[in-house]
Design a protein around this motif. Structure first.
Motif, PDB file in Angstrom:
ATOM      1  N   LYS A  64       1.450  -1.659   0.522  1.00 50.86           N
ATOM      2  CA  LYS A  64       0.065   0.167   0.434  1.00 50.86           C
ATOM      3  C   LYS A  64       0.857   1.459   0.007  1.00 50.86           C
ATOM      4  O   LYS A  64       1.238   2.375  -0.693  1.00 50.86           O
ATOM      5  N   GLU A  65       1.670   1.399   0.907  1.00 46.23           N
ATOM      6  CA  GLU A  65       3.033   2.592   0.971  1.00 46.23           C
ATOM      7  C   GLU A  65       2.899   2.863  -0.148  1.00 46.23           C
ATOM      8  O   GLU A  65       3.668   3.160  -1.147  1.00 46.23           O
ATOM      9  N   ALA A  66       4.263   1.519  -1.139  1.00 49.86           N
ATOM     10  CA  ALA A  66       4.632   2.228  -2.221  1.00 49.86           C
ATOM     11  C   ALA A  66       3.905   2.174  -3.015  1.00 49.86           C
ATOM     12  O   ALA A  66       4.032   3.068  -4.718  1.00 49.86           O
ATOM     13  N   GLN A  67       2.020   2.601  -3.537  1.00 50.59           N
ATOM     14  CA  GLN A  67       1.225   2.059  -4.327  1.00 50.59           C
ATOM     15  C   GLN A  67       1.026   3.887  -4.177  1.00 50.59           C
ATOM     16  O   GLN A  67       0.954   4.421  -5.350  1.00 50.59           O
ATOM     17  N   LEU A 183       5.839  -3.881  -9.750  1.00 51.89           N
ATOM     18  CA  LEU A 183       5.315  -5.076 -10.123  1.00 51.89           C
ATOM     19  C   LEU A 183       5.714  -6.309  -9.879  1.00 51.89           C
ATOM     20  O   LEU A 183       5.257  -7.480  -9.580  1.00 51.89           O
ATOM     21  N   GLU A 184       7.418  -6.641  -9.051  1.00 48.21           N
ATOM     22  CA  GLU A 184       8.320  -8.021  -8.927  1.00 48.21           C
ATOM     23  C   GLU A 184       7.720  -7.868  -7.404  1.00 48.21           C
ATOM     24  O   GLU A 184       8.300  -8.705  -6.598  1.00 48.21           O
ATOM     25  N   GLY A 185       6.229  -6.616  -6.890  1.00 45.23           N
ATOM     26  CA  GLY A 185       6.305  -6.568  -5.264  1.00 45.23           C
ATOM     27  C   GLY A 185       7.874  -6.500  -4.196  1.00 45.23           C
ATOM     28  O   GLY A 185       7.773  -6.774  -3.231  1.00 45.23           O
ATOM     29  N   ASP A 186       9.117  -6.390  -5.180  1.00 41.99           N
ATOM     30  CA  ASP A 186       9.876  -6.029  -3.747  1.00 41.99           C
ATOM     31  C   ASP A 186       9.290  -4.398  -4.051  1.00 41.99           C
ATOM     32  O   ASP A 186      10.467  -2.992  -4.539  1.00 41.99           O
ATOM     33  N   TYR A 187       8.790  -4.492  -2.513  1.00 46.31           N
ATOM     34  CA  TYR A 187       8.561  -3.036  -2.269  1.00 46.31           C
ATOM     35  C   TYR A 187       9.372  -1.500  -1.538  1.00 46.31           C
ATOM     36  O   TYR A 187       9.630  -0.240  -1.393  1.00 46.31           O
ATOM     37  N   GLU A 188       9.810  -2.951  -0.677  1.00 42.94           N
ATOM     38  CA  GLU A 188      11.297  -2.128  -0.069  1.00 42.94           C
ATOM     39  C   GLU A 188      12.341  -1.351  -1.305  1.00 42.94           C
ATOM     40  O   GLU A 188      12.507  -0.436  -0.966  1.00 42.94           O
ATOM     41  N   ARG A 189      12.162  -1.688  -2.793  1.00 38.53           N
ATOM     42  CA  ARG A 189      13.619  -1.044  -3.093  1.00 38.53           C
ATOM     43  C   ARG A 189      12.174  -0.318  -4.028  1.00 38.53           C
ATOM     44  O   ARG A 189      13.270   1.163  -4.205  1.00 38.53           O
ATOM     45  N   VAL A 190      11.211  -0.023  -4.023  1.00 41.31           N
ATOM     46  CA  VAL A 190      10.100   1.517  -4.390  1.00 41.31           C
ATOM     47  C   VAL A 190      10.328   2.209  -3.583  1.00 41.31           C
ATOM     48  O   VAL A 190      10.881   3.382  -3.783  1.00 41.31           O
ATOM     49  N   LEU A 194      11.967   6.015  -5.017  1.00 40.45           N
ATOM     50  CA  LEU A 194      11.197   7.438  -4.644  1.00 40.45           C
ATOM     51  C   LEU A 194      11.590   8.089  -3.935  1.00 40.45           C
ATOM     52  O   LEU A 194      11.482   9.495  -4.023  1.00 40.45           O
ATOM     53  N   LEU A 195      11.860   7.212  -2.121  1.00 35.87           N
ATOM     54  CA  LEU A 195      12.595   8.509  -0.996  1.00 35.87           C
ATOM     55  C   LEU A 195      13.836   9.179  -1.216  1.00 35.87           C
ATOM     56  O   LEU A 195      14.781   9.736  -0.313  1.00 35.87           O
ATOM     57  N   LYS A 196      15.248   8.522  -2.293  1.00 31.39           N
ATOM     58  CA  LYS A 196      16.380   8.304  -2.176  1.00 31.39           C
ATOM     59  C   LYS A 196      16.706   9.526  -2.147  1.00 31.39           C
ATOM     60  O   LYS A 196      16.908  10.170  -1.195  1.00 31.39           O
TER      61      LYS A 196
END
Length: 202
Positions: A64-67, A183-190, A194-196
């Motif tokens: 949800k956070e990634a979305q 899409l790969e489910g790697d939400y930590e990477r999202v 985006l927050l980098k």
């Protein structure tokens, strides 16, 4: 997370909820299902679909956070797509102007060199009145200075256009990479993508 913790407290080791807690458990289950896309159910006091509830909730929260992060960044992405094309056109145009100004400055420098050569020749030939030659040198120097100023302005505008192209390209790649990670489910990477930039200012 607070609701999930409360639900875990209401469920015993066998996955059952006491009769007096079933209304509250049903409410929490509905809230969590809606908010996080889970499929838990309370049937005859037994909660189903809650195996590894904590992990499921953590994963759903990350999704949800990634979305939400992607949604927040979407307008930046769409703007970057539009601005990049405009900036590329502006950069192509400013590069042409840069070439023209560089050519004009080279011509002005040649004229200045010619004015000095004429002055020296006149001196060597013993011409007494050199005022026309010194005036030609002054005019040529003024023209060179003007061309240098114009070239500096055009060069700065061209650099600014290139910076916009680079920034737009960065925004586009960042969003597309984050989308692929989601899409790969790697939400930590999202989050990382985006927050980098935001974290680099903290």
């Amino acid at each position: 997370k607070r609701l999930a913790a409360e639900l875990e407290n209401l469920i015993d080791a066998d996955g059952r909820v006491a009769e007096e807690d079933q209304k509250r458990a049903d409410f929490i289950i509905n809230e969590l299902n809606q908010a996080l896309g889970l499929e838990m159910q309370l049937v005859d006091g037994l909660v189903t679909g809650q195996e590894n509830l904590k992990d499921s909730i953590d994963e759903a929260i990350r999704a949800k956070e990634a979305q939400l992060l992607l949604e927040a960044q979407e307008q930046v992405y769409l703007d970057a797509l539009q601005r990049k094309n405009e900036a590329i056109q502006a950069a192509v145009e400013s590069e042409k102007q840069l070439e023209v100004q560089e050519h004009l400055l080279a011509q002005a420098n040649e004229e200045l060199t010619a004015a000095w050569d004429a002055y020296r020749d006149a001196q060597a030939n013993g011409i007494d009145d050199l005022s026309g030659y010194t005036l030609a040198i002054a005019d040529a120097e003024q023209k060179v200075a003007k061309m240098e100023g114009t070239l500096s302005d055009v060069s700065a505008a061209h650099e600014a256009n290139l910076e916009v192209v680079a920034q737009c390209t960065n925004d586009i790649i960042k969003y597309q990479d984050a989308q692929a990670a989601a899409l790969e489910g790697d939400y930590e990477r999202v989050r990382e993508i985006l927050l980098k930039d935001a974290q680099s200012f903290v």
